[in-house]
Design an enzyme around this catalytic site. Structure first.
Site, PDB file in Angstrom:
ATOM      1  N   GLU A  10      -5.052  -4.959  10.533  1.00  0.00           N
ATOM      2  CA  GLU A  10      -4.019  -3.920  10.882  1.00  0.00           C
ATOM      3  C   GLU A  10      -4.406  -3.151  12.020  1.00  0.00           C
ATOM      4  O   GLU A  10      -5.072  -2.308  12.024  1.00  0.00           O
ATOM      5  CB  GLU A  10      -4.052  -3.113   9.553  1.00  0.00           C
ATOM      6  CG  GLU A  10      -3.914  -3.440   8.364  1.00  0.00           C
ATOM      7  CD  GLU A  10      -3.291  -2.457   7.283  1.00  0.00           C
ATOM      8  OE1 GLU A  10      -2.263  -2.653   6.779  1.00  0.00           O
ATOM      9  OE2 GLU A  10      -4.004  -1.407   6.920  1.00  0.00           O
ATOM     10  N   ASN A  27       0.793  -1.123   0.072  1.00  0.00           N
ATOM     11  CA  ASN A  27       0.004  -0.153   0.118  1.00  0.00           C
ATOM     12  C   ASN A  27       0.798   1.215   0.079  1.00  0.00           C
ATOM     13  O   ASN A  27       1.814   1.392   0.927  1.00  0.00           O
ATOM     14  CB  ASN A  27      -0.771   0.079   1.278  1.00  0.00           C
ATOM     15  CG  ASN A  27      -1.602   0.999   1.464  1.00  0.00           C
ATOM     16  OD1 ASN A  27      -1.928   2.225   0.450  1.00  0.00           O
ATOM     17  ND2 ASN A  27      -2.379   1.218   2.602  1.00  0.00           N
ATOM     18  N   LYS A  47       0.139   4.289  -0.142  1.00  0.00           N
ATOM     19  CA  LYS A  47      -0.739   5.588   0.473  1.00  0.00           C
ATOM     20  C   LYS A  47      -0.355   6.780  -0.201  1.00  0.00           C
ATOM     21  O   LYS A  47      -0.392   6.789  -1.630  1.00  0.00           O
ATOM     22  CB  LYS A  47       0.017   5.452   1.965  1.00  0.00           C
ATOM     23  CG  LYS A  47      -0.051   4.281   2.825  1.00  0.00           C
ATOM     24  CD  LYS A  47       0.155   4.343   4.088  1.00  0.00           C
ATOM     25  CE  LYS A  47      -0.233   3.061   4.929  1.00  0.00           C
ATOM     26  NZ  LYS A  47       0.065   2.936   6.214  1.00  0.00           N
ATOM     27  N   GLU A  92      -6.526   4.594   7.946  1.00  0.00           N
ATOM     28  CA  GLU A  92      -6.403   6.017   7.819  1.00  0.00           C
ATOM     29  C   GLU A  92      -7.648   6.858   7.232  1.00  0.00           C
ATOM     30  O   GLU A  92      -7.870   7.760   7.626  1.00  0.00           O
ATOM     31  CB  GLU A  92      -5.123   6.119   6.974  1.00  0.00           C
ATOM     32  CG  GLU A  92      -3.731   5.872   7.832  1.00  0.00           C
ATOM     33  CD  GLU A  92      -2.582   5.101   7.138  1.00  0.00           C
ATOM     34  OE1 GLU A  92      -2.751   5.169   5.827  1.00  0.00           O
ATOM     35  OE2 GLU A  92      -1.518   4.576   7.739  1.00  0.00           O
ATOM     36  N   SER A 108       3.511  -2.428  10.229  1.00  0.00           N
ATOM     37  CA  SER A 108       5.017  -2.402  10.426  1.00  0.00           C
ATOM     38  C   SER A 108       5.576  -3.840  10.204  1.00  0.00           C
ATOM     39  O   SER A 108       6.620  -4.319  10.895  1.00  0.00           O
ATOM     40  CB  SER A 108       5.512  -2.140  11.849  1.00  0.00           C
ATOM     41  OG  SER A 108       5.222  -0.784  12.337  1.00  0.00           O
ATOM     42  N   HIS A 168      -9.424   1.308   4.985  1.00  0.00           N
ATOM     43  CA  HIS A 168      -8.302   1.344   5.802  1.00  0.00           C
ATOM     44  C   HIS A 168      -8.390   2.159   7.016  1.00  0.00           C
ATOM     45  O   HIS A 168      -9.168   3.383   6.966  1.00  0.00           O
ATOM     46  CB  HIS A 168      -7.112   1.905   5.000  1.00  0.00           C
ATOM     47  CG  HIS A 168      -5.677   1.917   5.551  1.00  0.00           C
ATOM     48  ND1 HIS A 168      -5.269   2.706   6.446  1.00  0.00           N
ATOM     49  CD2 HIS A 168      -4.902   1.142   5.061  1.00  0.00           C
ATOM     50  CE1 HIS A 168      -4.107   2.375   6.814  1.00  0.00           C
ATOM     51  NE2 HIS A 168      -3.728   1.462   5.905  1.00  0.00           N
ATOM     52  N   GLY A 198       3.015   2.021  10.842  1.00  0.00           N
ATOM     53  CA  GLY A 198       3.965   3.027  10.650  1.00  0.00           C
ATOM     54  C   GLY A 198       4.780   3.407  12.089  1.00  0.00           C
ATOM     55  O   GLY A 198       5.445   4.350  11.976  1.00  0.00           O
TER      56      GLY A 198
HETATM   57  P1  13P Z   1       3.203   0.166   7.487  1.00  0.00           P
HETATM   58  O1  13P Z   1       3.833  -1.140   6.879  1.00  0.00           O
HETATM   59  O2  13P Z   1       3.958   1.614   7.259  1.00  0.00           O
HETATM   60  O3  13P Z   1       3.054   0.204   8.957  1.00  0.00           O
HETATM   61  O4  13P Z   1       1.673   0.360   7.085  1.00  0.00           O
HETATM   62  C1  13P Z   1       0.819  -0.649   7.161  1.00  0.00           C
HETATM   63  C2  13P Z   1      -0.156  -0.160   6.325  1.00  0.00           C
HETATM   64  O5  13P Z   1      -1.241   0.584   6.883  1.00  0.00           O
HETATM   65  C3  13P Z   1      -0.640  -1.012   4.972  1.00  0.00           C
HETATM   66  O6  13P Z   1      -1.861  -0.836   4.776  1.00  0.00           O
END
Ligand code: 13P
Length: 249
Positions: A163, A9, A11, A95, A209, A93, A169
């Site tokens: 997740e 992803n 983002k 976010e 992560s 997601h 992150g």
């Molecule tokens: P990270 O791998 O940067 O922690 O992000 C995970 C994520 O949100 C994938 O959708």
């Protein structure tokens, strides 16, 4: 037997100049047994599909509007991302749930739209740190699954991504037991709702992560069928070892 899925992803990252990462990734992974997916920003979907042609890398989107078309300035539909060559779409997601107030009902509507466009939806669920600390993780995940996934799911149409919000992150990950507990719970819920055949064949990804160092042990946890990777999917040199580890698991 569920084929492992290594999904990246990107983002809010990725310019035309980053398409070289796809070329490099293709040359580093060869013909892996895991399925490989990159979900770039919408601006890159069409071009990245061309770049990835002839490689095992599939391309997906990160979001869509629930409507097929209409007066929704700035939005894109599931049909549009499918038309650009995407085969998967990430929906719900954390976010987007946090930044845009996406509710379970909203994610369900988007998922229906994605299915109508022939896309496989990767529906994301996950608890916050407060929810984990107050022992509400499974309740939260159960509610998100029930509310965000439409009826009539199949393994071709649906992937679930677990997740934990606090692991995204941050460099933090749950223990392997904690990951296993949630993945087993999701499997049981899918089997209960959609029947054993479908419930057993839908893939469940871990995200948060994941990196070349921890992928191997996470990939061996029960009911972990792959990863949804953020930061470590941006560079081919980081993502390739994740693809290869998932292929071996
Ligand atoms: P990270 O791998 O940067 O922690 O992000 C995970 C994520 O949100 C994938 O959708």
């Amino acid at each position: 037997m569920r084929t492992k899925l290594a999904a990246g992803n990107w983002k809010l990252n990725g310019l035309m100049s980053d398409l070289t990462e796809i070329e490099q990734l293709a040359s580093l992974i060869g013909s892996p047994s895991a399925e490989v997916l990159i979900c770039p920003p919408a601006t890159l979907i069409g071009t990245m599909v061309q770049t990835a042609k002839g490689s095992p890398i599939k391309i997906g989107a990160q979001n869509c509007h629930h409507a097929q078309n209409g007066a929704h300035t700035g939005d894109i539909s599931a049909e549009m991302v499918a038309d650009a060559g995407a085969s998967y779409i990430i929906l719900g997601h954390s976010e987007r749930r946090a930044d845009y107030g996406e509710t379970n009902a909203c994610v369900r509507d988007k998922t229906k739209s994605a299915w109508a466009a022939g896309l496989t939806a990767i529906v994301c669920v996950g608890e916050t740190l407060d929810q984990r600390k107050s022992s509400n993780t499974l309740d939260i995940i159960g509610g998100q699954l029930a509310g965000s996934i439409p009826d009539l799911a199949t393994a071709e149409k649906l992937v679930v991504a677990y997740e934990p919000v606090w692991a995204i992150g941050t460099g933090l990950t749950p223990t392997l037991d904690e990951i296993g507990e949630v993945h087993d719970f999701i499997r049981a819920r899918l089997e209960r709702r959609f029947g054993e055949g479908v419930g057993r064949s839908v893939r469940i990804l871990y995200g948060g992560s994941m990196n070349p160092k921890n992928v191997d042990e996470i990939a061996h946890v029960s009911n972990v069928d792959g990863g949804l990777v953020g930061g470590a999917s941006l560079k081919a040199v980081d993502f390739a070892p994740i693809v290869l580890a998932l292929s071996k698991a």
